[in-house]
Design a protein around this motif. Structure first.
Motif, PDB file in Angstrom:
ATOM      1  N   ALA A   1     -56.526  56.118   8.826  1.00 45.77           N
ATOM      2  CA  ALA A   1     -57.708  55.308   9.089  1.00 45.77           C
ATOM      3  C   ALA A   1     -58.324  54.909   7.755  1.00 45.77           C
ATOM      4  N   PHE A   2     -58.898  53.718   7.730  1.00 47.69           N
ATOM      5  CA  PHE A   2     -59.469  53.185   6.495  1.00 47.69           C
ATOM      6  C   PHE A   2     -60.877  52.667   6.753  1.00 47.69           C
ATOM      7  N   LEU A   3     -61.807  53.128   5.948  1.00 46.42           N
ATOM      8  CA  LEU A   3     -63.203  52.724   6.057  1.00 46.42           C
ATOM      9  C   LEU A   3     -63.357  51.296   5.578  1.00 46.42           C
ATOM     10  N   LYS A   4     -63.971  50.463   6.409  1.00 50.53           N
ATOM     11  CA  LYS A   4     -64.243  49.067   6.045  1.00 50.53           C
ATOM     12  C   LYS A   4     -65.756  48.930   5.966  1.00 50.53           C
ATOM     13  N   GLY A   5     -66.269  48.782   4.762  1.00 49.21           N
ATOM     14  CA  GLY A   5     -67.719  48.700   4.601  1.00 49.21           C
ATOM     15  C   GLY A   5     -68.311  50.083   4.381  1.00 49.21           C
ATOM     16  N   GLY A   6     -69.599  50.183   4.612  1.00 46.19           N
ATOM     17  CA  GLY A   6     -70.303  51.437   4.354  1.00 46.19           C
ATOM     18  C   GLY A   6     -70.799  52.104   5.615  1.00 46.19           C
ATOM     19  N   VAL A   7     -71.652  53.087   5.408  1.00 47.04           N
ATOM     20  CA  VAL A   7     -72.262  53.833   6.503  1.00 47.04           C
ATOM     21  C   VAL A   7     -73.601  53.174   6.805  1.00 47.04           C
ATOM     22  N   GLU A   8     -73.830  52.837   8.079  1.00 47.23           N
ATOM     23  CA  GLU A   8     -75.056  52.153   8.470  1.00 47.23           C
ATOM     24  C   GLU A   8     -75.755  52.901   9.594  1.00 47.23           C
TER      25      GLU A   8
END
Length: 140
Positions: free
Chosen positions: A19-26
């Motif tokens: 899995a790959f994080l796209k963007g940040g934590v919101e």
């Protein structure tokens, strides 16, 4: 007997190819609550723990994932905003692994045909192969 609560699932079971994080934590906005005086929405709280909910957008690297299953939103209940691991790859997406991942199936009736969909929550996120403690220590 039908399962009416979330059930634990392994990260590798949900994301066998990674899995790959796209963007940040919101923060997750609470659309059921009244707007604040400035027009913004308060942050949604987890029904079970009372902790604020955060969300991340994740790309599933599984080539067999369907079009609607390639980008997945995962919520994290945490007192403070989770810190994603450092991206040490040359790519814009950060490899990530979820700790304490749970799933809840539901029927998505948006579109032409209803389909089985999944709601995912996690306790935290970390770099793949790292221990949760080392990620937490790094964030502190």
């Amino acid at each position: 007997m039908a399962m009416q609560r979330r059930f634990p699932v392994g990260h590798a079971d949900v994301f066998p190819a990674g899995a790959f994080l796209k963007g940040g934590v919101e923060p997750v906005a609470d659309f059921n609550a009244e707007r604040r005086a400035d027009g913004s929405r308060p942050q949604q709280l987890d029904k079970d723990t009372g902790l604020p909910l955060w969300q991340v957008m994740v790309l599933d690297a599984d080539e067999e994932a369907g079009k609607k299953e390639t980008a997945i939103s995962i919520k994290i209940a945490a007192k403070v905003q989770p810190v994603p691991p450092e991206n040490t790859t040359p790519f814009p997406w950060t490899p990530v692994e979820f700790v304490g991942l749970t799933a809840l199936p539901y029927v998505d009736d948006n579109g032409n045909r209803p389909r089985l969909a999944w709601s995912f929550r996690a306790e935290s996120l970390k770099a793949p192969g790292k221990t949760a403690a080392s990620s937490a220590e790094k964030a502190a």
